[in-house]
Design an enzyme around this catalytic site. Structure first.
Site, short mmCIF file in Angstrom:
data_model
loop_
_atom_site.label_atom_id
_atom_site.label_comp_id
_atom_site.label_asym_id
_atom_site.label_seq_id
_atom_site.Cartn_x
_atom_site.Cartn_y
_atom_site.Cartn_z
N ASN A 61 25.18 40.34 41.75
CA ASN A 61 26.05 39.61 40.82
C ASN A 61 25.96 38.13 41.17
OD1 ASN A 61 28.15 38.57 39.32
ND2 ASN A 61 29.79 39.69 40.37
N TRP A 62 25.18 37.40 40.38
CA TRP A 62 24.94 35.99 40.72
C TRP A 62 26.13 35.10 40.37
CZ3 TRP A 62 19.12 35.05 38.89
CH2 TRP A 62 18.29 35.90 39.62
N LYS A 63 27.10 35.64 39.65
CA LYS A 63 28.30 34.88 39.24
C LYS A 63 27.89 33.57 38.56
CE LYS A 63 30.93 37.30 42.73
NZ LYS A 63 32.04 37.34 43.66
N GLU A 95 35.44 47.58 44.79
CA GLU A 95 35.41 46.23 45.37
C GLU A 95 36.83 45.84 45.80
OE1 GLU A 95 31.70 43.94 43.98
OE2 GLU A 95 33.37 43.39 42.73
N SER A 138 31.59 41.29 50.40
CA SER A 138 30.96 40.78 51.62
C SER A 138 29.93 41.74 52.22
CB SER A 138 32.02 40.38 52.65
OG SER A 138 32.84 39.36 52.12
N GLU A 164 37.50 39.21 39.40
CA GLU A 164 37.60 37.80 38.99
C GLU A 164 37.90 37.70 37.49
OE1 GLU A 164 33.82 36.53 40.60
OE2 GLU A 164 34.61 36.85 42.62
N GLY A 204 33.89 37.83 48.73
CA GLY A 204 33.62 36.43 49.05
C GLY A 204 34.38 35.91 50.26
N HIS A 246 35.41 43.29 36.63
CA HIS A 246 35.36 42.61 37.94
C HIS A 246 36.71 41.97 38.20
CE1 HIS A 246 34.27 39.88 41.14
NE2 HIS A 246 33.17 40.60 41.31
N GLY A 254 27.47 40.02 45.89
CA GLY A 254 27.67 38.68 45.35
C GLY A 254 26.85 37.67 46.14
N GLY A 255 27.51 37.00 47.08
CA GLY A 255 26.88 35.91 47.85
C GLY A 255 25.49 36.22 48.37
P1 PGA Z 1 30.59 39.11 47.60
O1 PGA Z 1 30.94 39.44 46.08
O2 PGA Z 1 29.42 40.00 47.98
O3 PGA Z 1 30.22 37.64 47.60
O4 PGA Z 1 31.80 39.41 48.41
C1 PGA Z 1 30.89 40.76 45.57
C2 PGA Z 1 31.28 40.77 44.12
O5 PGA Z 1 32.22 40.05 43.75
O6 PGA Z 1 30.69 41.50 43.30
#
Ligand code: PGA
Length: 254
Positions: A9-11, A171, A217, A101, A177, A99, A238-239
């Site tokens: 997930n490149w956000k 998640e 994470s 977010e 994050g 998600h 994500g990251g």
């Molecule tokens: P993260 O994000 O790996 O940076 O914690 C995961 C996500 O939000 O899908």
């Protein structure tokens, strides 16, 4: 048989040239893997990069294209929005929905997510549906009740056929994050619980077949242990998905 899946997930990150370079690097690093040796890999870039990134992914290989969101209506006067069908016509096979977010910053609730699930499925997309508790919920010992409600209200209104297309991502919000990962035991406990809820809502077979990904994470250091859990079928990353070497190390952690 359920599938192992690693989704990136490149956000809202990268520029177009950087996104193309990242897709190219991931493809190159995976090029020598024998057919069938890798899990299904999904990359989810921002909307404007989908076509270009999709062109970098070799057809018929382990790499697939996904989006991070779609609008709840099929089409119409919704300036600035992107429909599920648009995503399908640029080569997307997956779409992340629910998600945390989106739930938090864009107030997406179960009703809205229900509409998004329907249009995504109607367009032939596979939803990666996210659930997960906040730190407050975990500390109040309400994790299982909270997840059960998110599944029931958000997902279990789907028919058997529709549900068969869905991937679930667990998640925990406190792990996204933050550098704080759920331990493999914490992840396994919730994943097993999710599978049990699916068995109750649908069938034992549906529960065995649904892929449940862990997100929060996850990285090249902890992926092997997380993916080693019997009910963890991969990750939503994500990251660490923004660095080709790290993402590929995670993909190779099965
Ligand atoms: P993260 O994000 O790996 O940076 O914690 C995961 C996500 O939000 O899908």
């Amino acid at each position: 048989m359920r599938q192992n899946i690693v989704a990136g997930n490149w956000k809202m990150n990268l520029t177009y040239p950087a996104a193309l370079a990242l897709a190219g690097e991931i493809t190159a690093l995976l090029a020598d893997a024998p057919a069938g040796a890798l899990p299904c890999v999904v990359v989810c870039p921002p909307f404007p990069f989908l076509t270009g990134v999709g062109e970098k992914l070799p057809q018929g290989g382990p790499l697939h294209l996904g989006a991070q969101n779609c609008h709840q209506k099929e089409s119409g006067a919704f300036t600035g929005e992107v429909s599920a069908q648009m995503l399908a016509t640029v080569g997307c096979e997956y779409v992340i929905l629910g998600h945390s977010e989106r739930r938090q910053h864009f107030r997406e609730d179960d009703e809205l997510l229900g509409q998004k699930l329907k249009v995504a499925l109607a367009a032939g997309l596979k939803p990666i549906f996210c659930v997960g508790e906040s730190l407050d919920t975990r500390e109040a010992d309400d994790t299982f009740a909270f997840i059960a409600k998110q599944l029931k209200d958000g997902l279990f209104h789907l028919s058997n056929e529709e549900f068969a297309q869905v991937v679930i991502a667990y998640e925990p919000i406190w792990a996204i994050g933050t550098g704080k990962t759920a331990t493999s035991a914490q992840a396994q406990e919730v994943h097993a619980f999710i599978r049990e809820q699916v068995a109750r809502a649908y069938t034992a077979e549906a529960a065995q077949n649904v892929s449940i990904l862990y997100g929060g994470s996850a990285n090249a250091q902890n992926a092997r242990e997380l993916f080693g859990q019997p009910d963890v079928d991969g990750g939503l990353i994500g990251g660490a998905s923004l660095k080709a070497q790290d993402f590929v190390a995670i993909i190779r952690s099965f």
